[in-house]
Enzyme design. Structure first.
Site, PDB file in Angstrom:
ATOM      1  N   GLU A   1      -5.129  10.284   3.829  1.00  0.00           N
ATOM      2  CA  GLU A   1      -4.996  10.383   5.282  1.00  0.00           C
ATOM      3  C   GLU A   1      -3.778  11.263   5.604  1.00  0.00           C
ATOM      4  OE1 GLU A   1      -3.559   6.842   7.244  1.00  0.00           O
ATOM      5  OE2 GLU A   1      -4.926   7.177   8.911  1.00  0.00           O
TER       6      GLU A   1
ATOM      7  N   CYS B   1      -5.758   6.860  14.051  1.00  0.00           N
ATOM      8  CA  CYS B   1      -6.456   6.307  12.883  1.00  0.00           C
ATOM      9  C   CYS B   1      -7.880   6.836  12.824  1.00  0.00           C
ATOM     10  CB  CYS B   1      -6.439   4.787  12.946  1.00  0.00           C
ATOM     11  SG  CYS B   1      -6.945   4.169  14.551  1.00  0.00           S
TER      12      CYS B   1
ATOM     13  N   GLU C   1      -5.931  -3.683  10.730  1.00  0.00           N
ATOM     14  CA  GLU C   1      -6.503  -2.401  11.189  1.00  0.00           C
ATOM     15  C   GLU C   1      -5.700  -1.312  10.492  1.00  0.00           C
ATOM     16  OE1 GLU C   1      -9.106  -2.159  13.011  1.00  0.00           O
ATOM     17  OE2 GLU C   1      -9.261  -4.099  13.996  1.00  0.00           O
TER      18      GLU C   1
ATOM     19  N   LYS D   1       6.308  -7.503  16.949  1.00  0.00           N
ATOM     20  CA  LYS D   1       7.237  -6.617  16.233  1.00  0.00           C
ATOM     21  C   LYS D   1       6.873  -5.209  16.696  1.00  0.00           C
ATOM     22  CE  LYS D   1       9.057  -3.876  13.416  1.00  0.00           C
ATOM     23  NZ  LYS D   1       8.807  -2.458  13.535  1.00  0.00           N
TER      24      LYS D   1
HETATM   25  P1  NAD Z   1       3.285   1.496   8.801  1.00  0.00           P
HETATM   26  O1  NAD Z   1       2.373   0.674   7.971  1.00  0.00           O
HETATM   27  O2  NAD Z   1       4.412   2.172   8.147  1.00  0.00           O
HETATM   28  O3  NAD Z   1       3.925   0.600   9.971  1.00  0.00           O
HETATM   29  C1  NAD Z   1       3.140  -0.182  10.852  1.00  0.00           C
HETATM   30  C2  NAD Z   1       3.991  -1.329  11.388  1.00  0.00           C
HETATM   31  O4  NAD Z   1       4.334  -2.193  10.303  1.00  0.00           O
HETATM   32  C3  NAD Z   1       5.324  -0.880  12.005  1.00  0.00           C
HETATM   33  O5  NAD Z   1       5.620  -1.669  13.124  1.00  0.00           O
HETATM   34  C4  NAD Z   1       6.317  -1.154  10.882  1.00  0.00           C
HETATM   35  O6  NAD Z   1       7.615  -1.352  11.341  1.00  0.00           O
HETATM   36  C5  NAD Z   1       5.730  -2.428  10.279  1.00  0.00           C
HETATM   37  N1  NAD Z   1       6.135  -2.691   8.886  1.00  0.00           N
HETATM   38  C6  NAD Z   1       6.730  -1.858   7.999  1.00  0.00           C
HETATM   39  N2  NAD Z   1       6.935  -2.491   6.826  1.00  0.00           N
HETATM   40  C7  NAD Z   1       6.448  -3.745   6.959  1.00  0.00           C
HETATM   41  C8  NAD Z   1       6.343  -4.874   6.095  1.00  0.00           C
HETATM   42  N3  NAD Z   1       6.794  -4.842   4.841  1.00  0.00           N
HETATM   43  N4  NAD Z   1       5.770  -6.000   6.566  1.00  0.00           N
HETATM   44  C9  NAD Z   1       5.294  -6.047   7.825  1.00  0.00           C
HETATM   45  N5  NAD Z   1       5.365  -5.012   8.701  1.00  0.00           N
HETATM   46  C10 NAD Z   1       5.924  -3.883   8.275  1.00  0.00           C
HETATM   47  O7  NAD Z   1       2.346   2.522   9.566  1.00  0.00           O
HETATM   48  P2  NAD Z   1       2.794   3.792  10.435  1.00  0.00           P
HETATM   49  O8  NAD Z   1       3.076   4.923   9.541  1.00  0.00           O
HETATM   50  O9  NAD Z   1       3.819   3.387  11.408  1.00  0.00           O
HETATM   51  O10 NAD Z   1       1.425   4.059  11.246  1.00  0.00           O
HETATM   52  C11 NAD Z   1       0.457   4.927  10.823  1.00  0.00           C
HETATM   53  C12 NAD Z   1      -0.677   4.218  10.101  1.00  0.00           C
HETATM   54  O11 NAD Z   1      -1.301   3.282  10.975  1.00  0.00           O
HETATM   55  C13 NAD Z   1      -1.772   5.159   9.665  1.00  0.00           C
HETATM   56  O12 NAD Z   1      -2.177   4.852   8.366  1.00  0.00           O
HETATM   57  C14 NAD Z   1      -2.891   4.875  10.658  1.00  0.00           C
HETATM   58  O13 NAD Z   1      -4.178   5.195  10.202  1.00  0.00           O
HETATM   59  C15 NAD Z   1      -2.720   3.432  10.895  1.00  0.00           C
HETATM   60  N6  NAD Z   1      -3.372   3.040  12.149  1.00  0.00           N
HETATM   61  C16 NAD Z   1      -4.533   2.319  12.090  1.00  0.00           C
HETATM   62  C17 NAD Z   1      -5.193   1.979  13.253  1.00  0.00           C
HETATM   63  C18 NAD Z   1      -6.474   1.184  13.231  1.00  0.00           C
HETATM   64  O14 NAD Z   1      -6.878   0.707  14.278  1.00  0.00           O
HETATM   65  N7  NAD Z   1      -7.135   1.037  12.104  1.00  0.00           N
HETATM   66  C19 NAD Z   1      -4.679   2.379  14.482  1.00  0.00           C
HETATM   67  C20 NAD Z   1      -3.497   3.131  14.502  1.00  0.00           C
HETATM   68  C21 NAD Z   1      -2.851   3.458  13.324  1.00  0.00           C
END
Ligand code: NAD
Length: 480
Positions: free
Chosen positions: A383, A282, A248, A173
Site C-alpha cells: 500500500e 484506504c 479497518e 485516541k
Molecule cells: P497507524 O496504524 O500508524 O495508526 C493508526 C492509529 O493507531 C493512530 O491513531 C496511531 O496513533 C495508533 N497507534 C499507533 N501505534 C499503536 C499501538 N501500538 N497500539 C494502538 N494504537 C496505535 O496508521 P496510519 O499510518 O496513521 O494510517 C494509515 C493506515 O490506515 C493505512 O494503512 C490505511 O489504509 C489505513 N486506513 C484504513 C481504513 C479502513 O477503513 N480500512 C481507513 C483509513 C485508513
C-alpha cells in the site's frame, strides 16, 4: 501558537504529564500547535470516567440519546468552516474537501441518532407450548476508538456515533498528526449535552495510549482504523482481556476496466479515486488493470485529466490537491516510483515534487501514473498511501480476476463495464468486502463497510456498524 487540551471526565485538561506533541502544517512544515501527550495515568482516568458514566448513559432511552446526537450534528454544521480550516492546516487537504468531511461527520452523527432508535430485537417461537425466545441487544460497555489522520473526523465519527447511539461510553485516541479538528468536533458533541465522562479524548503517542487502552479490562470493545501492522498489534494486545475488536486496515485496491466500459466515466473514476486526498485513502486505487484493446486510449486520457489537477496550499488557494500529510508518506511514494522505474515501468506523469517557489516547503508530490507495471513492483503489492497508481493491461477476464485477487488485502475493488453479466461476475469473484461498479466510491453511511483478509474484520457504517457495540442476549420465557 494554538494549544489544545484533552478531555477526561468532562474536564479539558493537560493531563498528568508535561510532554507536548507538535502539530505541523504539511503545506509549510511549520509547527503551529501543541497538544498534551497523555500518560498511562491519563488513560486510566479516562477509562474510569467512561466506566463511571456508563450506567446512566446506557439507561437513557435511545430517543434521548438520539436527540443529543442530532443537536451535536447541528452544532458541527454551524462550525464546519472553522473546523474545516483547522483540518486543512493540520492534514493538508483542500479547504472545500475539509469542510465536506466535517459536514459528513455531522451526517454520520445524525444517521446513528436515528439508527439507535431502531435497535429492535426479535421474538423466536419455541417448539414447546407457552414458551418463547426473545433476543435483545445491550451495549457492550466502555468502548475505545483509535483512528488515523487521513480522515481525522469521518473515521472518528463512525465510531463515536455508533458507540454513543448504542448506549456505550467511549475513550477516543485521536490521530497524532491531526488532533485539532477531531478535538473541535468532540467539543460540539459535548456542547450538545453529552453528560460528563461519556466521551473522553486523548492525544499523544499511539504506542503508549493505544496499548494501555486495549489492555485495560474495563474496555469492552476497541474499534481500530489504521495500518495492518498496527492492527495486528492491537489484536495481540486484546488477547488477555478478550476485548471485542474491529479492525479497518490497509488495502491495495484494484480497478478493472473492461473493453466495453464507458471510457469517460472510467477515466473520471480513476482520477478521483487514485488522487483524491493525495491517495491517502484506504480505498484509494493502487492498481489499474485495463483490457489491452483500450489500454493506450485509457492511459492517454487518464494522464491528460490527471495533469489538469491543481496542487497547492489548500488554505491559501482553491485547488484539487494539497500536500501529503507526512514527510514519511512522500518518501514511501518516491521509493515506490523509483522501484517501479528501475524494474521497467513507464512514467506517464508526475514522479516528483512540483516545481516553483510555492512548493519549496511542504510535503508536495505530483500525482503520478506508472504504465506497463507488473506484480514484482512495490506499487502493485504494497500500500503506497500516496498519489501513485500503477496501470497494466489484461487480455481475458480470468486474468483480470486473478491479478485483482493477487494480494493479501481485501478491502475494496472497482469495476467499469457496461455488461451486467461481467459486472456481476467480477463483483462475485473479486475477494474484497466492498465492490464499486461504474462509480468510484464503495462506501455509503447506511450500508456495511469492512475488509476481508489482511484488510481486517468487523464493520462500520450501517446497522452492522451499530451492532459492533452491542451484546446479544437470549431470554427464554415460560408464560404459564
Ligand atoms: P497507524 O496504524 O500508524 O495508526 C493508526 C492509529 O493507531 C493512530 O491513531 C496511531 O496513533 C495508533 N497507534 C499507533 N501505534 C499503536 C499501538 N501500538 N497500539 C494502538 N494504537 C496505535 O496508521 P496510519 O499510518 O496513521 O494510517 C494509515 C493506515 O490506515 C493505512 O494503512 C490505511 O489504509 C489505513 N486506513 C484504513 C481504513 C479502513 O477503513 N480500512 C481507513 C483509513 C485508513
Amino acid at each position: 501558537m494554538i494549544h489544545k487540551k484533552m478531555l477526561i471526565d468532562g474536564v479539558w485538561t493537560s493531563g498528568n504529564g508535561n510532554d507536548l506533541l507538535e502539530v505541523v502544517n504539511p503545506a509549510t512544515e511549520e509547527v503551529f500547535a501543541h497538544v498534551p501527550k497523555a500518560t498511562k495515568e491519563d488513560v486510566q482516568d479516562a477509562v474510569n470516567a467512561a466506566d463511571k458514566s456508563y450506567k446512566s448513559w446506557s439507561k437513557l432511552s435511545p430517543f434521548r440519546r438520539g436527540e443529543i446526537l442530532r443537536k451535536a450534528s447541528e452544532i458541527v454544521i454551524s462550525r464546519s468552516k472553522d473546523i474545516g480550516a483547522l483540518m486543512t492546516q493540520e492534514q493538508g487537504k483542500p479547504l472545500a474537501e475539509a469542510i465536506g468531511e466535517v459536514n459528513k461527520g455531522a451526517e454520520i452523527l445524525r444517521y446513528y441518532a436515528e439508527e439507535g432508535e431502531r435497535i429492535y430485537g426479535r421474538i423466536i417461537p419455541n417448539s414447546e407450548d407457552n414458551m418463547e425466545s426473545r433476543v435483545i441487544y445491550q451495549p457492550v460497555g466502555v468502548a475505545a476508538a483509535i483512528s488515523p489522520w487521513n480522515y481525522p473526523i469521518e473515521l472518528l465519527a463512525w465510531k463515536l456515533g455508533a458507540a454513543l447511539a448504542s448506549g456505550c461510553t467511549i475513550v477516543c485516541k485521536l490521530p497524532s498528526e491531526t488532533p485539532l479538528s477531531p478535538l473541535a468536533f468532540i467539543e460540539c458533541v459535548v456542547e450538545a449535552g453529552v453528560p460528563r465522562g461519556v466521551i473522553n479524548a486523548l492525544t499523544g503517542a499511539g504506542s503508549v495510549i493505544g496499548t494501555e487502552i486495549i489492555r485495560n479490562p474495563k474496555v469492552k470493545k476497541v474499534a481500530f482504523t489504521g495500518s495492518t501492522a498496527t492492527g495486528k498489534h492491537v489484536l495481540k494486545n486484546s488477547v488477555d482481556t478478550l476485548t471485542k475488536v474491529s479492525l479497518e486496515l490497509g488495502g491495495s485496491l484494484p480497478m478493472v476496466v473492461c473493453k466495453d466500459c464507458d471510457m469517460e466515466l472510467a477515466v473520471a473514476g480513476a482520477v478521483r479515486r487514485s488522487f483524491r486526498n493525495m491517495g491517502q485513502i484506504c480505498i484509494a486505487i493502487n492498481r489499474i488493470y485495463v483490457h489491452r484493446e483500450i489500454y493506450e486510449e485509457f492511459l492517454q486520457k487518464f494522464a491528460e485529466k490527471t495533469q489538469m489537477l491543481s496542487i497547492g496550499n489548500g488554505l491559501a488557494k482553491k485547488c484539487d490537491l494539497g500536500p501529503m500529510c507526512t514527510k514519511k508518506g512522500v518518501e514511501t511514494t518516491a521509493r515506490h516510483v523509483e522501484d517501479a522505474l528501475a524494474k521497467g515501468a513507464r512514467l506517464l506523469c508526475g514522479g516528483k515534487k512540483p516545481e516553483g517557489n510555492e512548493y519549496e516547503k511542504g510535503y508536495f508530490f505530483e500525482p503520478t501514473i506508472l504504465a506497463d507495471v507488473n506484480h514484482s513492483m512495490l506499487v502493485m503489492t504494497e500500500e503506497t498511501f500516496g498519489p501513485l497508481v500503477g496501470v497494466m493491461p489484461f487480455d481475458t477476464i480470468e486474468e483480470a480476476i486473478e491479478l485483482a485477487n493477487d494480494t493479501e488485502y481485501g478491502l475494496a475493488a472497482m469495476v467499469y463495464t457496461q455488461s451486467l453479466h461481467l459486472a456481476e461476475r467480477l463483483a462475485r469473484e473479486i475477494n474484497a468486502g466492498n465492490i464499486a461498479i461504474n462509480n468510484p466510491d464503495a462506501g455509503v453511511i447506511n450500508a456495511p463497510y469492512g475488509g476481508w483478509k489482511d484488510s481486517g474484520f468487523g464493520h462500520e457504517h450501517g446497522p452492522e456498524g451499530l451492532y459492533e457495540y452491542l451484546n446479544i442476549k437470549h431470554i427464554r420465557v415460560r408464560y404459564s
